[in-house]
Write a protein that holds these residues in place. Sequence first.
Motif, PDB file in Angstrom:
ATOM      1  N   ASN A  97       0.719  -1.283  -0.069  1.00 39.36           N
ATOM      2  CA  ASN A  97       0.082  -0.096   0.054  1.00 39.36           C
ATOM      3  C   ASN A  97       0.948   1.393   0.027  1.00 39.36           C
ATOM      4  OD1 ASN A  97      -2.371  -1.609  -0.019  1.00 39.36           O
ATOM      5  ND2 ASN A  97      -2.746  -1.365   2.297  1.00 39.36           N
ATOM      6  N   TRP A  98       2.249   1.199  -0.241  1.00 36.13           N
ATOM      7  CA  TRP A  98       2.917   2.431  -0.349  1.00 36.13           C
ATOM      8  C   TRP A  98       2.938   2.799  -2.028  1.00 36.13           C
ATOM      9  CZ3 TRP A  98       8.221   2.550   2.514  1.00 36.13           C
ATOM     10  CH2 TRP A  98       7.918   3.095   4.140  1.00 36.13           C
ATOM     11  N   PRO A  99       2.947   4.068  -2.308  1.00 35.01           N
ATOM     12  CA  PRO A  99       3.034   4.589  -3.723  1.00 35.01           C
ATOM     13  C   PRO A  99       4.678   4.269  -3.915  1.00 35.01           C
ATOM     14  CG  PRO A  99       3.044   6.477  -2.309  1.00 35.01           C
ATOM     15  CD  PRO A  99       2.708   5.307  -1.442  1.00 35.01           C
ATOM     16  N   LEU A 100       4.842   3.827  -5.282  1.00 38.50           N
ATOM     17  CA  LEU A 100       6.001   3.491  -5.841  1.00 38.50           C
ATOM     18  C   LEU A 100       7.188   4.594  -5.532  1.00 38.50           C
ATOM     19  CD1 LEU A 100       7.956   1.526  -7.362  1.00 38.50           C
ATOM     20  CD2 LEU A 100       7.261   2.851  -9.489  1.00 38.50           C
ATOM     21  N   SER A 101       6.845   5.829  -5.406  1.00 39.19           N
ATOM     22  CA  SER A 101       7.848   6.869  -5.032  1.00 39.19           C
ATOM     23  C   SER A 101       8.371   6.674  -3.673  1.00 39.19           C
ATOM     24  CB  SER A 101       7.131   8.267  -5.408  1.00 39.19           C
ATOM     25  OG  SER A 101       6.105   8.354  -4.633  1.00 39.19           O
ATOM     26  N   ARG A 102       7.583   6.272  -2.629  1.00 39.08           N
ATOM     27  CA  ARG A 102       7.894   6.277  -1.268  1.00 39.08           C
ATOM     28  C   ARG A 102       8.615   4.949  -0.990  1.00 39.08           C
ATOM     29  NH1 ARG A 102       4.229   7.008   4.240  1.00 39.08           N
ATOM     30  NH2 ARG A 102       6.059   6.800   5.675  1.00 39.08           N
ATOM     31  N   VAL A 103       8.301   3.750  -1.787  1.00 38.42           N
ATOM     32  CA  VAL A 103       9.088   2.627  -1.787  1.00 38.42           C
ATOM     33  C   VAL A 103      10.572   2.774  -2.364  1.00 38.42           C
ATOM     34  CG1 VAL A 103       9.286   0.128  -2.736  1.00 38.42           C
ATOM     35  CG2 VAL A 103       7.067   1.205  -2.190  1.00 38.42           C
ATOM     36  N   LEU A 104      10.653   3.582  -3.396  1.00 37.29           N
ATOM     37  CA  LEU A 104      11.889   3.735  -3.610  1.00 37.29           C
ATOM     38  C   LEU A 104      12.738   4.720  -2.897  1.00 37.29           C
ATOM     39  CD1 LEU A 104      11.188   4.358  -7.759  1.00 37.29           C
ATOM     40  CD2 LEU A 104      12.488   2.787  -6.674  1.00 37.29           C
ATOM     41  N   MET A 105      12.021   5.594  -2.178  1.00 34.74           N
ATOM     42  CA  MET A 105      12.713   6.596  -1.290  1.00 34.74           C
ATOM     43  C   MET A 105      13.179   5.593  -0.218  1.00 34.74           C
ATOM     44  SD  MET A 105      11.167   9.797   0.661  1.00 34.74           S
ATOM     45  CE  MET A 105      10.320   8.918   1.751  1.00 34.74           C
ATOM     46  N   SER A 106      12.600   5.035   0.237  1.00 35.82           N
ATOM     47  CA  SER A 106      12.881   3.951   1.591  1.00 35.82           C
ATOM     48  C   SER A 106      13.850   3.123   1.142  1.00 35.82           C
ATOM     49  CB  SER A 106      11.864   3.518   1.972  1.00 35.82           C
ATOM     50  OG  SER A 106      11.893   2.504   3.000  1.00 35.82           O
ATOM     51  N   TYR A 107      13.750   2.439   0.099  1.00 37.45           N
ATOM     52  CA  TYR A 107      14.535   1.301  -0.374  1.00 37.45           C
ATOM     53  C   TYR A 107      16.215   1.710  -0.782  1.00 37.45           C
ATOM     54  CZ  TYR A 107      16.693  -2.665  -3.144  1.00 37.45           C
ATOM     55  OH  TYR A 107      17.567  -3.855  -3.335  1.00 37.45           O
ATOM     56  N   LEU A 108      16.053   3.092  -1.505  1.00 37.70           N
ATOM     57  CA  LEU A 108      17.363   3.686  -1.921  1.00 37.70           C
ATOM     58  C   LEU A 108      18.020   4.373  -0.569  1.00 37.70           C
ATOM     59  CD1 LEU A 108      16.255   5.315  -5.391  1.00 37.70           C
ATOM     60  CD2 LEU A 108      17.679   3.347  -4.970  1.00 37.70           C
ATOM     61  N   ALA A 109      17.537   4.784   0.403  1.00 39.78           N
ATOM     62  CA  ALA A 109      17.700   5.240   1.573  1.00 39.78           C
ATOM     63  C   ALA A 109      18.377   4.312   2.476  1.00 39.78           C
ATOM     64  CB  ALA A 109      16.539   5.987   2.584  1.00 39.78           C
ATOM     65  N   SER A 110      18.053   3.070   2.506  1.00 41.52           N
ATOM     66  CA  SER A 110      19.022   1.986   3.034  1.00 41.52           C
ATOM     67  C   SER A 110      20.145   1.592   2.070  1.00 41.52           C
ATOM     68  CB  SER A 110      17.704   0.611   3.178  1.00 41.52           C
ATOM     69  OG  SER A 110      17.132   0.770   4.234  1.00 41.52           O
ATOM     70  N   ILE A 111      19.929   1.730   1.009  1.00 45.12           N
ATOM     71  CA  ILE A 111      21.349   1.439   0.398  1.00 45.12           C
ATOM     72  C   ILE A 111      22.232   2.590   0.532  1.00 45.12           C
ATOM     73  CG2 ILE A 111      22.262   1.402  -2.105  1.00 45.12           C
ATOM     74  CD1 ILE A 111      19.736   0.053  -3.031  1.00 45.12           C
ATOM     75  N   TYR A 112      21.866   3.816   0.555  1.00 44.65           N
ATOM     76  CA  TYR A 112      22.546   4.717   0.855  1.00 44.65           C
ATOM     77  C   TYR A 112      23.244   4.744   2.241  1.00 44.65           C
ATOM     78  CZ  TYR A 112      23.471   9.779   2.329  1.00 44.65           C
ATOM     79  OH  TYR A 112      23.878  11.015   2.938  1.00 44.65           O
ATOM     80  N   VAL A 113      22.464   4.432   3.156  1.00 43.15           N
ATOM     81  CA  VAL A 113      23.083   4.497   4.481  1.00 43.15           C
ATOM     82  C   VAL A 113      23.959   3.146   4.682  1.00 43.15           C
ATOM     83  CG1 VAL A 113      22.422   3.673   6.882  1.00 43.15           C
ATOM     84  CG2 VAL A 113      20.953   5.375   5.684  1.00 43.15           C
ATOM     85  N   ARG A 114      23.813   1.970   4.072  1.00 42.24           N
ATOM     86  CA  ARG A 114      24.929   1.002   3.963  1.00 42.24           C
ATOM     87  C   ARG A 114      26.046   1.250   3.419  1.00 42.24           C
ATOM     88  NH1 ARG A 114      20.556  -2.248   1.721  1.00 42.24           N
ATOM     89  NH2 ARG A 114      21.954  -2.849   0.115  1.00 42.24           N
ATOM     90  N   ILE A 115      26.118   2.239   2.294  1.00 49.23           N
ATOM     91  CA  ILE A 115      27.237   2.543   1.809  1.00 49.23           C
ATOM     92  C   ILE A 115      28.085   3.730   2.526  1.00 49.23           C
ATOM     93  CG2 ILE A 115      28.219   4.096  -0.148  1.00 49.23           C
ATOM     94  CD1 ILE A 115      25.935   3.022  -1.909  1.00 49.23           C
ATOM     95  N   ILE A 116      27.285   4.619   3.209  1.00 48.27           N
ATOM     96  CA  ILE A 116      28.086   5.427   4.025  1.00 48.27           C
ATOM     97  C   ILE A 116      28.813   4.702   5.214  1.00 48.27           C
ATOM     98  CG2 ILE A 116      27.790   7.345   5.278  1.00 48.27           C
ATOM     99  CD1 ILE A 116      27.807   7.905   2.248  1.00 48.27           C
ATOM    100  N   THR A 117      27.842   3.925   6.126  1.00 52.13           N
ATOM    101  CA  THR A 117      28.224   3.556   7.310  1.00 52.13           C
ATOM    102  C   THR A 117      28.985   2.218   7.281  1.00 52.13           C
ATOM    103  OG1 THR A 117      26.223   2.378   7.547  1.00 52.13           O
ATOM    104  CG2 THR A 117      26.057   4.424   8.353  1.00 52.13           C
ATOM    105  N   GLY A 118      28.777   1.509   6.178  1.00 55.28           N
ATOM    106  CA  GLY A 118      29.557   0.020   6.103  1.00 55.28           C
ATOM    107  C   GLY A 118      28.633  -0.960   6.951  1.00 55.28           C
ATOM    108  N   MET A 119      27.539  -0.515   7.295  1.00 56.40           N
ATOM    109  CA  MET A 119      26.807  -1.707   8.083  1.00 56.40           C
ATOM    110  C   MET A 119      26.199  -2.690   6.989  1.00 56.40           C
ATOM    111  SD  MET A 119      24.427   0.035  11.129  1.00 56.40           S
ATOM    112  CE  MET A 119      23.618   1.458  10.164  1.00 56.40           C
ATOM    113  N   LYS A 120      26.224  -3.926   7.177  1.00 52.10           N
ATOM    114  CA  LYS A 120      25.716  -4.977   6.372  1.00 52.10           C
ATOM    115  C   LYS A 120      23.907  -5.339   6.961  1.00 52.10           C
ATOM    116  CE  LYS A 120      29.822  -5.395   4.713  1.00 52.10           C
ATOM    117  NZ  LYS A 120      30.124  -4.527   3.659  1.00 52.10           N
ATOM    118  N   ILE A 121      23.360  -4.299   6.908  1.00 54.69           N
ATOM    119  CA  ILE A 121      22.054  -4.340   7.292  1.00 54.69           C
ATOM    120  C   ILE A 121      21.177  -3.791   5.919  1.00 54.69           C
ATOM    121  CG2 ILE A 121      20.076  -3.463   8.760  1.00 54.69           C
ATOM    122  CD1 ILE A 121      22.353  -3.140  10.764  1.00 54.69           C
TER     123      ILE A 121
END
Length: 240
Positions: free
Chosen positions: A131-155
């Motif tokens: 029930n999320w619009p595609l724009s919000r799904v992409l924002m959330s998913y890409l945010a997690s990728i961004y955080v993994r790259i910056i922090t090095g966390m494998k989450i």
Amino acid sequence: MHNAIVIIPTYNEIENIESIVKAVLSQSEGIHILIVDDNSPDLTGLKVKELQLEFPDRLFLESRMEKSGLGTAYIHGFHWCLNKHYDYIFEMDADFSHNPDDLIKLYNACHVEGADLSIGSRYIRGVNVVNWPLSRVLMSYLASIYVRIITGMKIHDTTAGFVCYKRRVLEALNLDTIKFIGYAFQIEMKFKAYLKGFKIIEVPVIFTDRTKGESKLSSGIISEAIFGVISMKIKSLFKK
């Protein structure tokens, strides 16, 4: 579940509060709830007080004077739960975006599989969001990728708000130094646990967007997450 408590921050959740309380408490006799309410104008706190008559030993309420942010609500709740000597402390939303049936999965990841911190992850097996619009799904998913790259966390789901902590994790973190209050709060908590070497397990869950009440997401919260992650990483390098 035994000696476990679910912290649910609320602000204007009158449409959801009774249902979520009863759904959570039905999971196990050994689970309690702490509501941290920010003086909701819709009288969510008053409804919780009514429900306490039905669940006097399992439902607790901490009322704050004003809306002060998700992060500060959880920090308030963490201190309360640690003082009451709970062993398993959960974070959970009030709007059923987190399925109460999944609480046992997070608990078992800690109690049986030996995790110090378990995360209800939307992205460990593809994208499990309803029930999320595609724009919000992409924002959330890409945010997690961004955080993994910056922090090095494998989450995979770094902004997840459905979490179970063993008390020793919260005792080891200096909770009063947690800076962020929105989604970045979730990232900061995971990052500090990661830096201390705690075992983190992601548990696949399906996230369903709220059907009642209003989302608390704002542009300020998003900005805090984007820029806060960089400053958080830089500070961690200087501490090393």
